[in-house]
Design a protein around this motif. Structure first.
Motif, PDB file in Angstrom:
ATOM      1  N   ARG A   1      -3.651  -3.439   2.941  1.00  0.00           N
ATOM      2  CA  ARG A   1      -3.204  -3.784   1.591  1.00  0.00           C
ATOM      3  C   ARG A   1      -4.174  -3.219   0.578  1.00  0.00           C
ATOM      4  O   ARG A   1      -5.389  -3.255   0.784  1.00  0.00           O
ATOM      5  CB  ARG A   1      -3.139  -5.302   1.413  1.00  0.00           C
ATOM      6  CG  ARG A   1      -2.256  -6.011   2.419  1.00  0.00           C
ATOM      7  CD  ARG A   1      -2.420  -7.525   2.280  1.00  0.00           C
ATOM      8  NE  ARG A   1      -1.679  -8.229   3.298  1.00  0.00           N
ATOM      9  CZ  ARG A   1      -2.161  -8.485   4.515  1.00  0.00           C
ATOM     10  NH1 ARG A   1      -3.380  -8.102   4.837  1.00  0.00           N
ATOM     11  NH2 ARG A   1      -1.429  -9.128   5.393  1.00  0.00           N
TER      12      ARG A   1
ATOM     13  N   HIS B   1       0.846  -1.187   0.000  1.00  0.00           N
ATOM     14  CA  HIS B   1       0.000   0.000   0.000  1.00  0.00           C
ATOM     15  C   HIS B   1       0.881   1.237   0.000  1.00  0.00           C
ATOM     16  O   HIS B   1       2.112   1.153   0.124  1.00  0.00           O
ATOM     17  CB  HIS B   1      -0.941   0.016   1.211  1.00  0.00           C
ATOM     18  CG  HIS B   1      -0.214   0.096   2.525  1.00  0.00           C
ATOM     19  ND1 HIS B   1       0.105   1.296   3.125  1.00  0.00           N
ATOM     20  CD2 HIS B   1       0.258  -0.873   3.343  1.00  0.00           C
ATOM     21  CE1 HIS B   1       0.744   1.065   4.262  1.00  0.00           C
ATOM     22  NE2 HIS B   1       0.852  -0.237   4.422  1.00  0.00           N
TER      23      HIS B   1
ATOM     24  N   ALA C   1      -6.253  -3.359  -2.993  1.00  0.00           N
ATOM     25  CA  ALA C   1      -6.766  -4.385  -3.900  1.00  0.00           C
ATOM     26  C   ALA C   1      -5.779  -4.502  -5.057  1.00  0.00           C
ATOM     27  O   ALA C   1      -5.358  -3.494  -5.639  1.00  0.00           O
ATOM     28  CB  ALA C   1      -8.144  -4.002  -4.415  1.00  0.00           C
TER      29      ALA C   1
ATOM     30  N   THR D   1       0.938 -10.450  -9.132  1.00  0.00           N
ATOM     31  CA  THR D   1       0.223 -10.645  -7.874  1.00  0.00           C
ATOM     32  C   THR D   1       0.861 -11.802  -7.130  1.00  0.00           C
ATOM     33  O   THR D   1       1.234 -12.810  -7.723  1.00  0.00           O
ATOM     34  CB  THR D   1      -1.265 -10.943  -8.126  1.00  0.00           C
ATOM     35  OG1 THR D   1      -1.395 -11.967  -9.117  1.00  0.00           O
ATOM     36  CG2 THR D   1      -1.987  -9.699  -8.602  1.00  0.00           C
TER      37      THR D   1
ATOM     38  N   ASP E   1      -9.418 -14.189   6.215  1.00  0.00           N
ATOM     39  CA  ASP E   1     -10.093 -13.642   5.031  1.00  0.00           C
ATOM     40  C   ASP E   1     -11.487 -14.240   4.872  1.00  0.00           C
ATOM     41  O   ASP E   1     -12.468 -13.539   4.639  1.00  0.00           O
ATOM     42  CB  ASP E   1      -9.286 -13.937   3.763  1.00  0.00           C
ATOM     43  CG  ASP E   1      -8.067 -13.055   3.606  1.00  0.00           C
ATOM     44  OD1 ASP E   1      -8.074 -11.923   4.122  1.00  0.00           O
ATOM     45  OD2 ASP E   1      -7.105 -13.500   2.945  1.00  0.00           O
TER      46      ASP E   1
ATOM     47  N   ARG F   1     -12.897 -14.819  -6.655  1.00  0.00           N
ATOM     48  CA  ARG F   1     -13.404 -14.330  -7.943  1.00  0.00           C
ATOM     49  C   ARG F   1     -13.755 -15.486  -8.864  1.00  0.00           C
ATOM     50  O   ARG F   1     -13.033 -16.484  -8.913  1.00  0.00           O
ATOM     51  CB  ARG F   1     -12.348 -13.458  -8.643  1.00  0.00           C
ATOM     52  CG  ARG F   1     -11.871 -12.275  -7.849  1.00  0.00           C
ATOM     53  CD  ARG F   1     -10.630 -11.656  -8.478  1.00  0.00           C
ATOM     54  NE  ARG F   1     -10.058 -10.615  -7.632  1.00  0.00           N
ATOM     55  CZ  ARG F   1      -9.218 -10.853  -6.644  1.00  0.00           C
ATOM     56  NH1 ARG F   1      -8.843 -12.104  -6.352  1.00  0.00           N
ATOM     57  NH2 ARG F   1      -8.730  -9.853  -5.919  1.00  0.00           N
TER      58      ARG F   1
ATOM     59  N   LEU G   1      -3.158 -13.964  -6.248  1.00  0.00           N
ATOM     60  CA  LEU G   1      -4.608 -13.844  -6.220  1.00  0.00           C
ATOM     61  C   LEU G   1      -5.229 -15.072  -5.569  1.00  0.00           C
ATOM     62  O   LEU G   1      -4.821 -16.208  -5.851  1.00  0.00           O
ATOM     63  CB  LEU G   1      -5.144 -13.695  -7.644  1.00  0.00           C
ATOM     64  CG  LEU G   1      -4.752 -12.417  -8.384  1.00  0.00           C
ATOM     65  CD1 LEU G   1      -5.145 -12.532  -9.847  1.00  0.00           C
ATOM     66  CD2 LEU G   1      -5.390 -11.196  -7.743  1.00  0.00           C
TER      67      LEU G   1
ATOM     68  N   ASP H   1      -3.001 -10.450  -2.105  1.00  0.00           N
ATOM     69  CA  ASP H   1      -4.461 -10.460  -2.237  1.00  0.00           C
ATOM     70  C   ASP H   1      -5.076 -11.016  -0.963  1.00  0.00           C
ATOM     71  O   ASP H   1      -5.325 -12.213  -0.843  1.00  0.00           O
ATOM     72  CB  ASP H   1      -4.856 -11.322  -3.446  1.00  0.00           C
ATOM     73  CG  ASP H   1      -6.348 -11.233  -3.766  1.00  0.00           C
ATOM     74  OD1 ASP H   1      -6.972 -10.218  -3.423  1.00  0.00           O
ATOM     75  OD2 ASP H   1      -6.874 -12.182  -4.381  1.00  0.00           O
ATOM     76  N   HIS H   2      -5.316 -10.130   0.007  1.00  0.00           N
ATOM     77  CA  HIS H   2      -5.997 -10.504   1.242  1.00  0.00           C
ATOM     78  C   HIS H   2      -7.061  -9.455   1.551  1.00  0.00           C
ATOM     79  O   HIS H   2      -6.891  -8.269   1.261  1.00  0.00           O
ATOM     80  CB  HIS H   2      -5.021 -10.597   2.408  1.00  0.00           C
ATOM     81  CG  HIS H   2      -4.079 -11.755   2.318  1.00  0.00           C
ATOM     82  ND1 HIS H   2      -4.498 -13.059   2.455  1.00  0.00           N
ATOM     83  CD2 HIS H   2      -2.742 -11.796   2.077  1.00  0.00           C
ATOM     84  CE1 HIS H   2      -3.453 -13.864   2.322  1.00  0.00           C
ATOM     85  NE2 HIS H   2      -2.383 -13.127   2.086  1.00  0.00           N
ATOM     86  N   LEU H   3      -8.145  -9.904   2.155  1.00  0.00           N
ATOM     87  CA  LEU H   3      -9.202  -8.977   2.541  1.00  0.00           C
ATOM     88  C   LEU H   3      -8.878  -8.251   3.836  1.00  0.00           C
ATOM     89  O   LEU H   3      -9.320  -7.118   4.047  1.00  0.00           O
ATOM     90  CB  LEU H   3     -10.524  -9.737   2.687  1.00  0.00           C
ATOM     91  CG  LEU H   3     -11.036 -10.429   1.417  1.00  0.00           C
ATOM     92  CD1 LEU H   3     -12.315 -11.204   1.723  1.00  0.00           C
ATOM     93  CD2 LEU H   3     -11.264  -9.432   0.304  1.00  0.00           C
TER      94      LEU H   3
END
Length: 298
Positions: free
Chosen positions: A44, A12, A46, A65, A105, A73, A68, A38-40
């Protein structure tokens, strides 16, 4: 012998300007790939919009990435997003993909964390859908996890037949899948089935060498780029969020200690003796210390 390649994970920034400066810094320092996780949960960005922004700030840097989470998705939507990123970056997309694994997550999003075997099977099917949709003409798929009905995806990626795919993992089933389907394999520590973190029983030199052997055997004659992530540089320990315990990894290329000369020699050893050529710096804090090594070897 493949040349060395170097990537760096960046999570970030405080502003669009700072993010662009970070991307340009990597490019000017000789890094090949900028990677976003790629973590919720956690601080971080998106990954895909972040990489699209980085594309506008750079000209050479590839955009990847690490990695991912497939469970987040549908592969038809992901195929379109990644193809769009490839077009808008003039063919610099280099997606990494995995099953998804972090229990936090799934809990935060109200999702069920399926057993590893189910997630690996779903990833295998997703890869077939991605590659099919990136091909010419309509594509259909009717599988255990996904269904696609005569979808002719637009846009198609610039890189043909598709952007190079990286798979990361440490379990034998995932490593065999990566050897068959990926262009690059990032050798990682196997994670616990409950998603709580890496399995401490999977650390050490013998386990790492066994992963290389699994990939080599499963790949057969397929040319696959081998690499791993640098979890510890110098004498500092890993950040808490990574869940990684590096105490057993000192003999692997995941831990690099000593002088610039020592680190350079260790990486050359792993390339010359074991064929590892793609090394990913896991922590932004180590960029300044690692940049001279990249300058020596890139």
């Amino acid at each position: 012998m493949r040349p060395f390649r170097f990537g760096a994970v960046v999570r970030h920034a405080e502003s669009a300007k700072a993010w662009a400066e970070q991307a340009r810094r990597l490019e000017s320092s000789g890094f090949d790939v900028m990677l976003v996780p790629d973590h919720l949960v956690g601080a971080r960005f998106a990954p895909l919009p972040a990489l699209a922004a980085a594309a506008t700030a750079t000209t050479r840097l590839r955009l990847g990435t690490m990695v991912l989470a497939n469970d987040f998705r549908h592969p038809a939507a992901l195929a379109k997003e990644l193809a769009t990123l490839d077009v808008l970056s003039d063919g610099r997309a280099e997606p990494g993909i995995g099953t998804g694994w972090l229990a936090a997550d799934y809990a935060a999003a109200g999702r069920v964390l399926d057993p590893p075997g189910v997630r690996v099977g779903r990833l295998a099917e997703a890869l077939a859908v991605l590659k099919g949709l990136w091909g010419e003409g309509p594509f259909s798929h009717d599988g255990a996890h996904y269904r696609v009905d005569a979808l002719d995806l637009y846009p198609k990626p610039v890189q043909r037949p598709y952007p190079p795919l990286l798979l990361a993992g440490g379990g034998p089933r995932l490593l065999r899948l990566a050897a068959r389907e990926a262009d690059s394999v990032n050798l990682a520590t196997r994670v616990r089935a409950d998603g709580s973190g890496p399995d401490p029983a999977d650390g050490g030199l013998d386990a790492f060498l066994a992963k290389i052997a699994i990939v080599r055997q499963a790949a057969a004659a397929r040319p696959v780029e081998l690499g791993t992530s640098i979890l510890e540089l110098g004498e500092g320990g890993p950040e808490a969020w990574s869940h990684a315990d590096t105490s057993a990894m000192a003999e692997t290329p995941q831990v690099l200690r000593g002088t610039r000369h020592d680190i350079r020699d260790k990486l050359r050893h792993w390339r010359d003796e074991h064929g590892l050529t793609y090394f990913v710096l896991h922590h932004e804090r180590d960029l300044d210390a690692f940049a001279p090594v990249v300058e020596d070897l890139a």
